[in-house]
Design an enzyme around this catalytic site. Structure first.
Site, mmCIF file in Angstrom:
data_model
loop_
_atom_site.group_PDB
_atom_site.id
_atom_site.type_symbol
_atom_site.label_atom_id
_atom_site.label_comp_id
_atom_site.label_asym_id
_atom_site.label_seq_id
_atom_site.Cartn_x
_atom_site.Cartn_y
_atom_site.Cartn_z
ATOM 1 N N HIS A 52 0.592 -1.131 -0.090
ATOM 2 C CA HIS A 52 -0.060 -0.322 -0.047
ATOM 3 C C HIS A 52 0.921 1.413 0.315
ATOM 4 O O HIS A 52 2.192 1.438 -0.174
ATOM 5 C CB HIS A 52 -1.127 -0.050 1.171
ATOM 6 C CG HIS A 52 0.175 0.318 2.799
ATOM 7 N ND1 HIS A 52 -0.686 0.403 3.820
ATOM 8 C CD2 HIS A 52 1.169 0.224 2.582
ATOM 9 C CE1 HIS A 52 -0.794 0.442 4.546
ATOM 10 N NE2 HIS A 52 1.127 0.905 4.810
ATOM 11 N N CYS B 224 5.344 5.912 4.647
ATOM 12 C CA CYS B 224 4.479 5.352 4.118
ATOM 13 C C CYS B 224 4.185 6.343 2.931
ATOM 14 O O CYS B 224 3.030 5.101 2.381
ATOM 15 C CB CYS B 224 3.279 5.443 5.397
ATOM 16 S SG CYS B 224 3.834 4.043 6.400
ATOM 17 N N HIS C 138 5.368 0.136 -0.898
ATOM 18 C CA HIS C 138 5.531 -0.969 0.394
ATOM 19 C C HIS C 138 4.413 -1.770 1.185
ATOM 20 O O HIS C 138 3.569 -1.892 0.516
ATOM 21 C CB HIS C 138 5.965 0.237 1.370
ATOM 22 C CG HIS C 138 5.401 0.943 2.533
ATOM 23 N ND1 HIS C 138 4.328 2.062 2.310
ATOM 24 C CD2 HIS C 138 4.308 0.233 3.774
ATOM 25 C CE1 HIS C 138 3.949 2.254 3.017
ATOM 26 N NE2 HIS C 138 4.166 1.290 4.139
ATOM 27 N N HIS D 181 3.530 -5.405 3.442
ATOM 28 C CA HIS D 181 3.036 -5.473 5.140
ATOM 29 C C HIS D 181 2.715 -6.838 5.557
ATOM 30 O O HIS D 181 1.996 -6.998 4.016
ATOM 31 C CB HIS D 181 1.825 -4.498 5.938
ATOM 32 C CG HIS D 181 3.133 -2.964 5.826
ATOM 33 N ND1 HIS D 181 3.362 -2.574 7.000
ATOM 34 C CD2 HIS D 181 2.018 -2.104 5.335
ATOM 35 C CE1 HIS D 181 3.213 -1.643 7.307
ATOM 36 N NE2 HIS D 181 2.471 -0.922 6.517
ATOM 37 N N ASP E 134 -4.683 -11.033 0.012
ATOM 38 C CA ASP E 134 -2.934 -11.658 -0.280
ATOM 39 C C ASP E 134 -2.917 -11.212 -1.710
ATOM 40 O O ASP E 134 -3.055 -11.206 -2.714
ATOM 41 C CB ASP E 134 -4.159 -12.667 0.205
ATOM 42 C CG ASP E 134 -1.807 -13.583 0.512
ATOM 43 O OD1 ASP E 134 -0.957 -13.019 1.375
ATOM 44 O OD2 ASP E 134 -1.310 -14.059 -0.468
ATOM 45 N N HIS E 135 -0.849 -11.002 -1.366
ATOM 46 C CA HIS E 135 -0.379 -9.973 -2.475
ATOM 47 C C HIS E 135 -0.835 -9.668 -3.426
ATOM 48 O O HIS E 135 -1.041 -9.723 -4.364
ATOM 49 C CB HIS E 135 0.206 -11.726 -3.443
ATOM 50 C CG HIS E 135 0.875 -11.932 -2.512
ATOM 51 N ND1 HIS E 135 0.912 -12.903 -1.303
ATOM 52 C CD2 HIS E 135 2.635 -12.424 -2.804
ATOM 53 C CE1 HIS E 135 2.553 -13.648 -0.731
ATOM 54 N NE2 HIS E 135 3.172 -12.837 -1.622
ATOM 55 N N GLU F 87 -0.883 -4.610 12.009
ATOM 56 C CA GLU F 87 -0.364 -3.736 10.651
ATOM 57 C C GLU F 87 1.701 -4.408 10.593
ATOM 58 O O GLU F 87 2.279 -4.484 9.795
ATOM 59 C CB GLU F 87 -0.103 -2.870 10.470
ATOM 60 C CG GLU F 87 0.270 -2.044 8.777
ATOM 61 C CD GLU F 87 -0.029 -0.273 8.612
ATOM 62 O OE1 GLU F 87 -0.704 -0.245 7.820
ATOM 63 O OE2 GLU F 87 0.745 0.286 9.444
HETATM 64 NI NI NI Z 1 2.446 0.957 5.869
#
Ligand code: NI
Length: 138
Positions: free
Chosen positions: A18, A37, A43, A45, A83-84, A128
Site C-alpha cells: 500500500h 508511507c 511498500h 506489510h 493477499d499479494h 500491521e
Molecule cells: Ni505501510
C-alpha cells in the site's frame, strides 16, 4: 449468573502493498503527513488478522461457530481478496479510501459482518506490524 457465551478466535495472515497519500495534496504535504508511507512506489506489510466471534455455545454441537465455516469465510473475504495485492491499485475497496490500518480494519469487519449470522458479536483486530494494531469496533 453463569452463561454459555464464549469468545472464539481465528487468525489469518496476508501480505499486501500500500501507499498512504491524499491525491489533492502536494508531494511535500503527503510526505509531511504520511512520512515513508507516502513513498511513491509502495511498500508491503505482513498483516495479521485476529477475528473474535462471540455467541452462545450450542447445547448439542458444543460449538459457538463451526471453525471450518469461519475459516472459509475469512479465506474468501480477506485472504483471496487482499493477499499479494496492492491495496491502492488492485482493491476497489480502497479506490477512494486511504488504506491505513484504521480503514482496513473497518473494511474487513464489514466484509465479515455480512457473512455472519446476526446472533454473533464480531470484533476484528488487524496487526500491521508487531507493534501497531487496530481494533474494530473500538
Ligand atoms: Ni505501510
Amino acid at each position: 449468573m453463569p452463561t454459555n457465551r464464549v469468545a472464539v478466535f481465528r487468525k489469518i495472515t496476508f501480505n499486501a502493498a500500500h501507499r498512504l497519500y491524499y491525491k489533492n495534496w502536494s508531494e511535500e504535504k503527503n510526505r509531511e503527513v504520511f512520512g515513508l508511507c507516502a513513498n511513491e512506489n509502495y511498500h508491503g506489510h505482513n498483516y495479521r488478522l485476529d477475528v473474535r466471534v462471540v455467541g452462545d455455545t450450542d447445547p448439542i454441537t458444543g460449538y459457538v461457530i463451526n471453525l471450518d465455516e469461519l475459516k472459509k469465510i475469512m479465506q474468501e473475504e480477506v485472504h483471496h481478496r487482499f493477499d499479494h495485492h496492492n491495496l491502492n491499485l488492485d482493491c476497489p475497496e480502497f479506490k477512494d479510501l486511504n488504506p491505513t490500518g484504521e480503514n482496513i480494519v473497518v473494511v474487513i469487519y464489514n466484509l465479515l459482518r455480512h457473512r455472519l449470522d446476526k446472533k454473533y458479536d464480531l470484533q476484528v483486530r488487524l496487526w500491521e506490524t508487531e507493534r501497531n494494531y487496530f481494533e474494530y469496533p473500538a
